[in-house]
Design an enzyme around this catalytic site. Structure first.
Site, PDB file in Angstrom:
ATOM      1  CB  CYS A  25       8.674 -11.582   1.059  1.00 16.28           C
ATOM      2  SG  CYS A  25       7.596 -10.523   2.042  1.00 16.28           S
ATOM      3  CG  HIS A  31       3.873  -4.821  -2.509  1.00 13.57           C
ATOM      4  ND1 HIS A  31       3.211  -5.285  -1.397  1.00 13.57           N
ATOM      5  CD2 HIS A  31       5.041  -5.512  -2.567  1.00 13.57           C
ATOM      6  CE1 HIS A  31       3.950  -6.207  -0.808  1.00 13.57           C
ATOM      7  NE2 HIS A  31       5.065  -6.364  -1.500  1.00 13.57           N
ATOM      8  CG  HIS A  69       1.299  -1.856 -14.425  1.00 12.50           C
ATOM      9  ND1 HIS A  69       0.979  -0.610 -13.942  1.00 12.50           N
ATOM     10  CD2 HIS A  69       0.230  -2.647 -14.184  1.00 12.50           C
ATOM     11  CE1 HIS A  69      -0.239  -0.634 -13.448  1.00 12.50           C
ATOM     12  NE2 HIS A  69      -0.720  -1.851 -13.576  1.00 12.50           N
ATOM     13  CD  GLU A 107       7.286  -3.932   0.244  1.00 10.47           C
ATOM     14  OE1 GLU A 107       8.228  -4.251  -0.494  1.00 10.47           O
ATOM     15  OE2 GLU A 107       6.953  -4.610   1.238  1.00 10.47           O
TER      16      GLU A 107
END
Length: 117
Positions: A25, A31, A69, A107
């Protein structure tokens, strides 16, 4: 108690830079997020609703305009974890709809974080 929920979707990238460099991560990744807002009421309003689902459209607009986005490190204060996002969306919703009782953020299809005071 009556309880309703509505689901919203967005895609975004993030990076948990406070984690060790070898943690997956810590790398830049993305995600397809799911946000579920829950509202509850002991009594229904005069239309027979906890709240009309159409009234939740501002959350969709907020998510689309601010989160979809985007790179979450540029949007969030603090680590862009699902837990922090659940609290962020809860606070945003509670300020608009007092019936808000919880927000969940996913996620991945197998992971969920929830904020419920």
């Amino acid at each position: 108690m009556f309880r309703i929920s509505k689901e919203f979707h967005f895609s975004a990238s993030h990076q948990l830079t406070h984690l060790p460099a070898d943690h997956q991560c810590a790398r830049l990744h993305g995600h397809n997020y799911i946000v579920v807002v829950e509202l509850s009421a002991a009594e229904l309003n005069s239309d027979g609703f906890v709240r009309d689902y159409l009234e939740l459209k501002p959350l969709k607009t907020y998510i689309d305009d601010v989160f979809d986005h985007r790179h979450l490190n540029d949007v969030m204060t603090g680590p862009s974890t699902a837990e922090n996002m659940a609290k962020h969306f809860y606070d945003w919703c509670k300020a608009r709809w007092p019936e808000t009782t919880a927000v969940k953020v996913s996620e991945t299809p197998k992971t969920w974080a929830e904020y419920r005071p």
